[in-house]
Design a protein around this motif. Sequence first.
Motif, mmCIF file in Angstrom:
data_model
loop_
_atom_site.group_PDB
_atom_site.id
_atom_site.type_symbol
_atom_site.label_atom_id
_atom_site.label_comp_id
_atom_site.label_asym_id
_atom_site.label_seq_id
_atom_site.Cartn_x
_atom_site.Cartn_y
_atom_site.Cartn_z
ATOM 1 N N MET A 1 51.387 -55.439 84.760
ATOM 2 C CA MET A 1 52.775 -55.756 84.542
ATOM 3 C C MET A 1 52.875 -56.705 83.348
ATOM 4 N N LYS A 2 53.816 -56.429 82.489
ATOM 5 C CA LYS A 2 54.032 -57.264 81.311
ATOM 6 C C LYS A 2 55.022 -58.391 81.631
ATOM 7 N N LEU A 3 55.013 -59.399 80.798
ATOM 8 C CA LEU A 3 55.880 -60.560 80.983
ATOM 9 C C LEU A 3 57.352 -60.154 81.007
ATOM 10 N N SER A 4 57.735 -59.234 80.129
ATOM 11 C CA SER A 4 59.133 -58.779 80.089
ATOM 12 C C SER A 4 59.537 -58.127 81.414
ATOM 13 N N GLU A 5 58.612 -57.448 82.065
ATOM 14 C CA GLU A 5 58.914 -56.783 83.334
ATOM 15 C C GLU A 5 59.175 -57.788 84.447
ATOM 16 N N ILE A 6 58.353 -58.837 84.534
ATOM 17 C CA ILE A 6 58.567 -59.813 85.603
ATOM 18 C C ILE A 6 59.896 -60.542 85.393
ATOM 19 N N LYS A 7 60.259 -60.775 84.143
ATOM 20 C CA LYS A 7 61.530 -61.438 83.877
ATOM 21 C C LYS A 7 62.700 -60.583 84.359
ATOM 22 N N GLU A 8 62.640 -59.287 84.136
ATOM 23 C CA GLU A 8 63.699 -58.378 84.608
ATOM 24 C C GLU A 8 63.756 -58.357 86.129
ATOM 25 N N ILE A 9 62.599 -58.306 86.774
ATOM 26 C CA ILE A 9 62.544 -58.253 88.241
ATOM 27 C C ILE A 9 63.072 -59.544 88.844
ATOM 28 N N LEU A 10 62.707 -60.697 88.266
ATOM 29 C CA LEU A 10 63.152 -61.984 88.809
ATOM 30 C C LEU A 10 64.673 -62.093 88.859
ATOM 31 N N LEU A 11 65.361 -61.437 87.940
ATOM 32 C CA LEU A 11 66.832 -61.472 87.930
ATOM 33 C C LEU A 11 67.433 -60.780 89.157
ATOM 34 N N THR A 12 66.667 -59.933 89.832
ATOM 35 C CA THR A 12 67.182 -59.157 90.968
ATOM 36 C C THR A 12 66.768 -59.730 92.328
ATOM 37 N N LEU A 13 65.926 -60.771 92.349
ATOM 38 C CA LEU A 13 65.354 -61.262 93.602
ATOM 39 C C LEU A 13 66.055 -62.501 94.136
ATOM 40 N N ASP A 14 66.005 -62.655 95.463
ATOM 41 C CA ASP A 14 66.464 -63.881 96.117
ATOM 42 C C ASP A 14 65.295 -64.839 96.344
ATOM 43 N N ASN A 15 64.095 -64.272 96.547
ATOM 44 C CA ASN A 15 62.891 -65.068 96.808
ATOM 45 C C ASN A 15 61.719 -64.499 96.022
ATOM 46 N N VAL A 16 60.757 -65.361 95.738
ATOM 47 C CA VAL A 16 59.541 -64.941 95.055
ATOM 48 C C VAL A 16 58.412 -64.961 96.071
ATOM 49 N N GLU A 17 57.817 -63.784 96.304
ATOM 50 C CA GLU A 17 56.687 -63.699 97.229
ATOM 51 C C GLU A 17 55.553 -62.938 96.560
ATOM 52 N N PHE A 18 54.347 -63.469 96.757
ATOM 53 C CA PHE A 18 53.142 -62.824 96.245
ATOM 54 C C PHE A 18 52.308 -62.352 97.417
ATOM 55 N N GLN A 19 51.836 -61.122 97.331
ATOM 56 C CA GLN A 19 51.053 -60.495 98.389
ATOM 57 C C GLN A 19 49.740 -60.006 97.801
ATOM 58 N N LEU A 20 48.664 -60.191 98.550
ATOM 59 C CA LEU A 20 47.368 -59.665 98.140
ATOM 60 C C LEU A 20 47.283 -58.196 98.526
ATOM 61 N N GLU A 21 46.370 -57.465 97.899
ATOM 62 C CA GLU A 21 46.218 -56.033 98.206
ATOM 63 C C GLU A 21 45.873 -55.783 99.663
ATOM 64 N N ASN A 22 45.217 -56.738 100.312
ATOM 65 C CA ASN A 22 44.836 -56.547 101.717
ATOM 66 C C ASN A 22 46.010 -56.758 102.668
ATOM 67 N N GLY A 23 47.197 -57.063 102.128
ATOM 68 C CA GLY A 23 48.393 -57.221 102.946
ATOM 69 C C GLY A 23 48.745 -58.668 103.257
ATOM 70 N N SER A 24 47.809 -59.590 103.100
ATOM 71 C CA SER A 24 48.114 -60.994 103.382
ATOM 72 C C SER A 24 48.967 -61.571 102.254
ATOM 73 N N PHE A 25 49.694 -62.620 102.571
ATOM 74 C CA PHE A 25 50.603 -63.226 101.618
ATOM 75 C C PHE A 25 50.088 -64.573 101.134
ATOM 76 N N VAL A 26 50.405 -64.888 99.896
ATOM 77 C CA VAL A 26 50.209 -66.241 99.385
ATOM 78 C C VAL A 26 51.217 -67.092 100.163
ATOM 79 N N PRO A 27 50.810 -68.242 100.714
ATOM 80 C CA PRO A 27 51.761 -69.060 101.477
ATOM 81 C C PRO A 27 53.039 -69.321 100.679
ATOM 82 N N GLU A 28 54.166 -69.279 101.376
ATOM 83 C CA GLU A 28 55.451 -69.362 100.675
ATOM 84 C C GLU A 28 55.710 -70.715 100.023
ATOM 85 N N HIS A 29 54.876 -71.708 100.285
ATOM 86 C CA HIS A 29 55.042 -73.018 99.653
ATOM 87 C C HIS A 29 54.146 -73.171 98.409
ATOM 88 N N PHE A 30 53.741 -72.040 97.802
ATOM 89 C CA PHE A 30 52.897 -72.077 96.607
ATOM 90 C C PHE A 30 53.658 -72.672 95.430
#
Length: 157
Positions: A1-30
């Motif tokens: 993903m390019k920087l321009s893509e994440i900027k476009e996506i961020l405009l549409t989100l209410d929250n930022v969440e990162f997930q690992l490929e194994n399904g686990s999530f980065v803790p929401e207080h990152f």
Amino acid sequence: MKLSEIKEILLTLDNVEFQLENGSFVPEHFHVTEVGQIVKNFIDCGGVLRNEKVTNFQLWNADDYEHRLKPGKLLHIIQLSEEKLGIEDSEIEVEYQSETIGKYDLDFNGQNFVLKNKTTACLAQEACGISSEKQKKNLSELSVNSTSGCTPGSGCC
């Protein structure tokens, strides 16, 4: 993903969440503790000089359990890094610590940002004698080695 893509996506989100490929999530207080551009100049095993630029995000977990990074705040951090550091629109690499600091590619699954496992590769396969195309064989062409001792009932399995 390019920087321009994440900027476009961020405009549409209410929250930022990162997930690992194994399904686990980065803790929401990152925290996103760094945004920068990494330049790697190197030579591959075939003697070819190479140059790679990536935009780097570093994620960090603190004991700050009330912290939640909102999309607008992350977008501001990205825009500030573009302005102050002259960061180009390059692919994003994310650093995140599990057992050690891991480097991940970034994707988006429609709801969450996904940290995609990175792998190593030989960039000069021809120079190393590695075929870039897999050999194709029919099963009927494979010979059976009867001296291997691994036949039904032989006890090898």
